[in-house]
Design an enzyme around this catalytic site. Structure first.
Site, PDB file in Angstrom:
ATOM      1  N   GLU A 131      49.481   9.635  44.596  1.00 11.92           N
ATOM      2  CA  GLU A 131      48.473   9.299  45.602  1.00 11.92           C
ATOM      3  C   GLU A 131      48.847   9.838  46.977  1.00 11.92           C
ATOM      4  OE1 GLU A 131      48.429   6.333  42.290  1.00 11.92           O
ATOM      5  OE2 GLU A 131      49.978   7.042  43.668  1.00 11.92           O
TER       6      GLU A 131
ATOM      7  N   ASP B   4      47.265  16.985  42.198  1.00 11.35           N
ATOM      8  CA  ASP B   4      47.104  16.188  43.419  1.00 11.35           C
ATOM      9  C   ASP B   4      46.571  17.068  44.556  1.00 11.35           C
ATOM     10  OD1 ASP B   4      48.306  14.117  41.932  1.00 11.35           O
ATOM     11  OD2 ASP B   4      50.300  14.742  42.596  1.00 11.35           O
TER      12      ASP B   4
END
Length: 317
Positions: free
Chosen positions: A35, A257
């Site tokens: 994240e 990501d």
């Protein structure tokens, strides 16, 4: 605030030499978390991002906070836990082209996140809540925290972006799949890879994976195809985006990501979905050319220069 997220970030210790860990004496270390990789990618492109989590009140936790703040991500709602340590993991290079990873995250500070850690007013400031399938797999309390964050985001009109990011070592096949499908059904934008599509829907057909996600309620699905680019599908358009060619892949970790950061930046800029996905593919390619998860994430100038290049000699080597 443009994007907020929650999840675990750890310290990675990588063996410098090949062979079993027991024989290695030298390690390099860096901050790593799915994240925060995406949040940092967005921050480097000029967007406002925030991270909610827990780290141990220890030196590793302080290093994580210092690094992530230094990259421009707000950490106002990251708690330092005195009763649990910051997670870490070790990477063993078995040969020059393969590796094994050993996680030490059981009972880590981040695995003890609870719904009360989520601040509604903070989530309400953001345009998007970004989630991965890793966090709900850490513990029951983390699963409940993710579901609570979704409730708060929906209550305040935020869009949910979900990258399933399947980690089979953390998931029980049946309950894990059910959890990811539950989150997918509450999401507006879903970013699965082919392997994740197979885990969820038993299909490796990107168009079928997109249809399955849309049947759950997603308004936009972007299927990552790795070195083959990506496929996107919305209510009124669909198509394929060709990949950017990388002659030498140094480290593929973190490419997904970076892809998410590129796509979200395009959506925030309200450019056509094809162009947003193209941005994602470009950042994914750039990241694979650099060793490390966040070290290759580009700023806006670097990204634009890379995407505008046409000469063969400019291809990343």
């Amino acid at each position: 605030m443009d994007v907020v997220s929650l999840g675990e970030t750890m310290i990675l210790f990588s063996a410098e030499d090949t062979g079993q860990l027991r024989y290695n004496r030298n390690f390099t270390s860096r901050v790593a978390g799915a994240e925060t990789n995406t949040l940092i990618g967005l921050a480097k492109l000029g967007y406002q991002t925030g991270w909610m989590s827990r780290v141990g009140k220890d030196e590793l936790g302080k290093r994580i906070l210092s690094r992530i703040r230094g990259e421009g991500v707000d950490t106002s709602f990251v708690k330092e836990d005195e009763s649990a340590p910051t997670g870490l993991f070790l990477r063993e290079r078995t040969t020059n082209n393969s590796s094994r990873v050993f996680y030490y995250r059981n009972q880590s500070a981040a695995s003890k996140m609870v719904p009360a850690d989520m601040e509604e007013s903070y989530i309400a400031k953001a345009k998007f809540l970004y989630l991965t399938g890793i966090t709900p797999a850490l513990s029951d309390s983390c699963k409940n925290t993710v579901l609570h964050a979704i409730e708060l985001a929906k209550k305040n009109g935020q869009k949910i972006v979900f990258d399933p990011n399947v980690r089979k070592t953390l998931l029980d096949d049946k309950t894990g799949r059910e959890t990811l499908l539950e989150i997918a059904a509450k999401s507006d934008i879903i970013l699965p890879g082919i392997s994740e599509g197979y885990y969820l829907f038993k299909s490796t057909d990107c168009e079928q994976i997109a249809r399955e996600c849309k049947q759950l309620g997603a308004e936009m699905v972007i299927v990552k195809l790795g070195e083959k680019g990506a496929y996107y599908s919305t209510s009124d358009t669909s198509g394929y985006v060709q990949p950017y060619q990388v002659e030498t892949v140094i480290d593929p970790i973190g490419a997904g990501d970076g892809f998410a950061a590129g796509v979200l930046s395009g959506i925030l800029d309200e450019i056509p979905i094809h162009e947003a996905v193209k941005r994602g593919c470009a950042i994914g390619a750039i990241v694979t050319s650099v060793n490390g998860d966040i070290e290759g994430l580009p700023d806006k100038e670097t990204l634009e220069k890379y995407m505008n290049q046409t000469n063969k000699e400019d291809v990343i080597r």
